[in-house]
Scaffold this motif. Structure first.
Motif, PDB file in Angstrom:
ATOM      1  N   TYR A 117       0.864  -1.172   0.000  1.00  0.00           N
ATOM      2  CA  TYR A 117       0.000   0.000   0.000  1.00  0.00           C
ATOM      3  C   TYR A 117       0.909   1.233   0.000  1.00  0.00           C
ATOM      4  CZ  TYR A 117      -3.743   3.227   1.211  1.00  0.00           C
ATOM      5  OH  TYR A 117      -4.641   4.269   1.197  1.00  0.00           O
ATOM      6  N   ALA A 118       0.783   2.058  -1.028  1.00  0.00           N
ATOM      7  CA  ALA A 118       1.722   3.163  -1.245  1.00  0.00           C
ATOM      8  C   ALA A 118       1.832   4.097  -0.053  1.00  0.00           C
ATOM      9  CB  ALA A 118       1.319   3.953  -2.491  1.00  0.00           C
ATOM     10  N   ASP A 119       0.701   4.460   0.549  1.00  0.00           N
ATOM     11  CA  ASP A 119       0.737   5.384   1.683  1.00  0.00           C
ATOM     12  C   ASP A 119       1.481   4.790   2.875  1.00  0.00           C
ATOM     13  OD1 ASP A 119      -0.602   7.268   0.264  1.00  0.00           O
ATOM     14  OD2 ASP A 119      -2.452   7.204   1.424  1.00  0.00           O
ATOM     15  N   GLY A 120       1.451   3.472   2.999  1.00  0.00           N
ATOM     16  CA  GLY A 120       2.204   2.835   4.081  1.00  0.00           C
ATOM     17  C   GLY A 120       3.680   3.137   3.947  1.00  0.00           C
ATOM     18  N   TYR A 121       4.201   2.997   2.731  1.00  0.00           N
ATOM     19  CA  TYR A 121       5.610   3.330   2.482  1.00  0.00           C
ATOM     20  C   TYR A 121       5.860   4.817   2.699  1.00  0.00           C
ATOM     21  CZ  TYR A 121       6.925  -1.200   0.518  1.00  0.00           C
ATOM     22  OH  TYR A 121       7.230  -2.527   0.349  1.00  0.00           O
ATOM     23  N   TYR A 122       4.912   5.662   2.262  1.00  0.00           N
ATOM     24  CA  TYR A 122       5.109   7.104   2.398  1.00  0.00           C
ATOM     25  C   TYR A 122       5.225   7.507   3.866  1.00  0.00           C
ATOM     26  CZ  TYR A 122       4.442  12.065   2.483  1.00  0.00           C
ATOM     27  OH  TYR A 122       4.637  13.390   2.736  1.00  0.00           O
ATOM     28  N   PHE A 123       4.281   7.051   4.693  1.00  0.00           N
ATOM     29  CA  PHE A 123       4.300   7.450   6.102  1.00  0.00           C
ATOM     30  C   PHE A 123       5.462   6.804   6.849  1.00  0.00           C
ATOM     31  CE2 PHE A 123      -0.265   8.182   5.069  1.00  0.00           C
ATOM     32  CZ  PHE A 123      -0.223   9.560   5.206  1.00  0.00           C
ATOM     33  N   LEU A 124       5.856   5.617   6.424  1.00  0.00           N
ATOM     34  CA  LEU A 124       7.048   4.999   6.993  1.00  0.00           C
ATOM     35  C   LEU A 124       8.277   5.839   6.650  1.00  0.00           C
ATOM     36  CD1 LEU A 124       8.401   2.652   8.464  1.00  0.00           C
ATOM     37  CD2 LEU A 124       8.432   1.401   6.296  1.00  0.00           C
ATOM     38  N   GLY A 125       8.326   6.334   5.415  1.00  0.00           N
ATOM     39  CA  GLY A 125       9.426   7.214   5.019  1.00  0.00           C
ATOM     40  C   GLY A 125       9.479   8.470   5.861  1.00  0.00           C
ATOM     41  N   SER A 126       8.306   9.034   6.174  1.00  0.00           N
ATOM     42  CA  SER A 126       8.254  10.235   7.010  1.00  0.00           C
ATOM     43  C   SER A 126       8.781   9.958   8.413  1.00  0.00           C
ATOM     44  CB  SER A 126       6.808  10.750   7.094  1.00  0.00           C
ATOM     45  OG  SER A 126       6.359  11.170   5.835  1.00  0.00           O
ATOM     46  N   CYS A 127       8.394   8.802   8.973  1.00  0.00           N
ATOM     47  CA  CYS A 127       8.869   8.434  10.316  1.00  0.00           C
ATOM     48  C   CYS A 127      10.380   8.250  10.325  1.00  0.00           C
ATOM     49  CB  CYS A 127       8.183   7.148  10.776  1.00  0.00           C
ATOM     50  SG  CYS A 127       6.417   7.342  11.119  1.00  0.00           S
ATOM     51  N   LEU A 128      10.910   7.615   9.291  1.00  0.00           N
ATOM     52  CA  LEU A 128      12.358   7.395   9.196  1.00  0.00           C
ATOM     53  C   LEU A 128      13.101   8.717   8.995  1.00  0.00           C
ATOM     54  CD1 LEU A 128      12.209   4.214   6.963  1.00  0.00           C
ATOM     55  CD2 LEU A 128      13.381   4.319   9.171  1.00  0.00           C
ATOM     56  N   ALA A 129      12.483   9.644   8.280  1.00  0.00           N
ATOM     57  CA  ALA A 129      13.123  10.942   8.040  1.00  0.00           C
ATOM     58  C   ALA A 129      13.253  11.743   9.322  1.00  0.00           C
ATOM     59  CB  ALA A 129      12.318  11.728   7.008  1.00  0.00           C
ATOM     60  N   ASP A 130      12.221  11.670  10.176  1.00  0.00           N
ATOM     61  CA  ASP A 130      12.189  12.487  11.394  1.00  0.00           C
ATOM     62  C   ASP A 130      12.569  11.731  12.658  1.00  0.00           C
ATOM     63  OD1 ASP A 130      11.287  14.632   9.848  1.00  0.00           O
ATOM     64  OD2 ASP A 130       9.190  14.040  10.085  1.00  0.00           O
ATOM     65  N   GLY A 131      12.722  10.400  12.560  1.00  0.00           N
ATOM     66  CA  GLY A 131      13.039   9.607  13.743  1.00  0.00           C
ATOM     67  C   GLY A 131      11.868   9.469  14.686  1.00  0.00           C
ATOM     68  N   ASN A 132      10.646   9.411  14.142  1.00  0.00           N
ATOM     69  CA  ASN A 132       9.448   9.252  14.967  1.00  0.00           C
ATOM     70  C   ASN A 132       9.095   7.774  15.114  1.00  0.00           C
ATOM     71  OD1 ASN A 132       9.090  12.046  15.224  1.00  0.00           O
ATOM     72  ND2 ASN A 132       7.896  12.168  13.344  1.00  0.00           N
ATOM     73  N   GLY A 133       9.288   7.226  16.306  1.00  0.00           N
ATOM     74  CA  GLY A 133       8.934   5.836  16.563  1.00  0.00           C
ATOM     75  C   GLY A 133       9.898   4.833  15.998  1.00  0.00           C
ATOM     76  N   ILE A 134      10.971   5.318  15.394  1.00  0.00           N
ATOM     77  CA  ILE A 134      11.959   4.453  14.765  1.00  0.00           C
ATOM     78  C   ILE A 134      13.242   5.272  14.604  1.00  0.00           C
ATOM     79  CG2 ILE A 134      11.351   5.115  12.393  1.00  0.00           C
ATOM     80  CD1 ILE A 134      11.636   2.157  11.602  1.00  0.00           C
ATOM     81  N   PRO A 135      14.426   4.649  14.680  1.00  0.00           N
ATOM     82  CA  PRO A 135      15.658   5.428  14.524  1.00  0.00           C
ATOM     83  C   PRO A 135      15.704   6.165  13.186  1.00  0.00           C
ATOM     84  CG  PRO A 135      16.158   3.273  15.423  1.00  0.00           C
ATOM     85  CD  PRO A 135      14.703   3.247  15.040  1.00  0.00           C
ATOM     86  N   GLN A 136      16.157   7.402  13.227  1.00  0.00           N
ATOM     87  CA  GLN A 136      16.255   8.204  12.008  1.00  0.00           C
ATOM     88  C   GLN A 136      17.236   7.563  11.035  1.00  0.00           C
ATOM     89  OE1 GLN A 136      17.769  12.210  12.538  1.00  0.00           O
ATOM     90  NE2 GLN A 136      16.425  12.997  10.946  1.00  0.00           N
ATOM     91  N   ASP A 137      16.849   7.486   9.763  1.00  0.00           N
ATOM     92  CA  ASP A 137      17.708   6.853   8.765  1.00  0.00           C
ATOM     93  C   ASP A 137      17.326   7.415   7.400  1.00  0.00           C
ATOM     94  OD1 ASP A 137      18.871   5.079   6.843  1.00  0.00           O
ATOM     95  OD2 ASP A 137      19.019   3.521   8.373  1.00  0.00           O
ATOM     96  N   GLU A 138      18.158   8.327   6.872  1.00  0.00           N
ATOM     97  CA  GLU A 138      17.825   8.986   5.612  1.00  0.00           C
ATOM     98  C   GLU A 138      17.829   8.024   4.432  1.00  0.00           C
ATOM     99  OE1 GLU A 138      20.359  12.358   4.977  1.00  0.00           O
ATOM    100  OE2 GLU A 138      19.072  13.692   6.166  1.00  0.00           O
ATOM    101  N   VAL A 139      18.730   7.037   4.457  1.00  0.00           N
ATOM    102  CA  VAL A 139      18.793   6.078   3.347  1.00  0.00           C
ATOM    103  C   VAL A 139      17.510   5.251   3.291  1.00  0.00           C
ATOM    104  CG1 VAL A 139      19.984   4.045   2.418  1.00  0.00           C
ATOM    105  CG2 VAL A 139      21.312   5.957   3.339  1.00  0.00           C
ATOM    106  N   LYS A 140      17.084   4.729   4.429  1.00  0.00           N
ATOM    107  CA  LYS A 140      15.854   3.938   4.472  1.00  0.00           C
ATOM    108  C   LYS A 140      14.633   4.816   4.195  1.00  0.00           C
ATOM    109  CE  LYS A 140      17.464   0.265   7.548  1.00  0.00           C
ATOM    110  NZ  LYS A 140      17.283  -0.404   8.860  1.00  0.00           N
ATOM    111  N   SER A 141      14.710   6.075   4.629  1.00  0.00           N
ATOM    112  CA  SER A 141      13.619   7.006   4.351  1.00  0.00           C
ATOM    113  C   SER A 141      13.472   7.198   2.849  1.00  0.00           C
ATOM    114  CB  SER A 141      13.879   8.354   5.026  1.00  0.00           C
ATOM    115  OG  SER A 141      12.900   9.300   4.656  1.00  0.00           O
TER     116      SER A 141
END
Length: 275
Positions: A117-141
């Protein structure tokens, strides 16, 4: 369930219909268009009923109806409904109608991503970008945003283009940046329009097209987009120097005034929140 809405339709003093707000009318239409199918077990209709409950709960500040929305989203999520999983994720991220739990929110976005589901990846990317609920990781974001873009999400396309432009989480590549920003724009997403304008003005990833770059900046001036202040500052320069348009000092001043007004608005908001 939507008692406050339906009780508002008639004025108890005059017994005449009351004009509902646009938000109330939207809730009413969504609910009434879907309730029959929802009772028959139609999953999309059930999701829309949950949406009507969510909108109702937000509008009337009704925790009980909000909790009912959560229950429907949870049941749909168990059946692999990506939209429901993402909405649940938003609730947990905000602590709305549930106890705030950023890690739980990320888990829900991940579940949505696992079913492509595309939005799942999008919001996961946002969390990874900001470090919300998961360690910040620009590559994974970046990888998450890219996957959402590949699945057709216009906002994911814009984010992917911006990250290619800035070289965040991926090697800087103006050609890829322009291609993804252009795809986002074609799909109705203006979030990255400032970068699209810069690419056109400077020939980054595309041929120089100052007229189109100026037009993009004009559009950015009327939007809420990424780097909107920078877009307006660049638009002033275009008006002053005649880049992509004729010189127009009056227009340049109008945009300057808008920049100042926006800054004053932000200053007032910051001051209000700091008290």
């Amino acid at each position: 369930m939507l008692n406050k809405l339906y009780n508002r339709q008639i004025n108890p003093n005059t017994m005449k219909p009351v004009k509902l707000s646009d938000a109330e009318l939207e809730i009413k239409v969504i609910y009434e268009d879907n309730i029959s199918l929802a009772k028959e077990g139609n999953l999309e209709a059930l999701f829309q009923i949950a949406e009507s409950f969510r909108l109702y709960a937000n509008y009337y500040d009704d925790e009980k109806v909000g909790s009912e929305a959560v229950t429907i989203y949870q049941n749909l999520g168990k059946q692999g409904n990506g939209k429901a999983l993402c909405q649940l994720g938003h609730f947990y991220m905000q602590g709305k109608y549930v106890v705030r739990d950023e890690k739980k929110a990320v888990e829900l976005y991940q579940r949505a991503a696992q079913i492509n589901y595309a939005d799942g990846y999008y919001f996961l990317g946002s969390c990874l970008a900001d470090g919300n609920g998961i360690p910040q990781d620009e590559v994974k974001s970046f990888q998450a945003y890219l996957r959402s873009a590949e699945l057709g999400d216009a906002m994911g396309m814009a984010k992917t283009g911006i990250m290619y432009y800035e070289g965040k989480g991926v090697m800087q590549d103006y050609s890829q940046a322009y291609a993804w920003l252009q795809n986002a724009y074609k799909n109705g997403e203006d979030w990255g329009i400032y970068y699209l304008a810069v690419c056109c003005l400077n020939g980054l990833g595309t041929s120089i097209n100052q007229k189109r770059g100026f037009q993009m900046l004009e559009r950015a001036n009327e939007l809420f987009c990424y780097e909107e202040d920078e877009a307006r500052k660049l638009l002033v320069i275009c008006y002053e120097k005649g880049i992509g348009t004729e010189k127009n000092m009056e227009k340049a001043q109008e945009v300057r005034d808008k920049i100042e007004d926006m800054q004053k608005t932000w200053d007032r908001l910051i001051s209000a929140f700091s008290k």
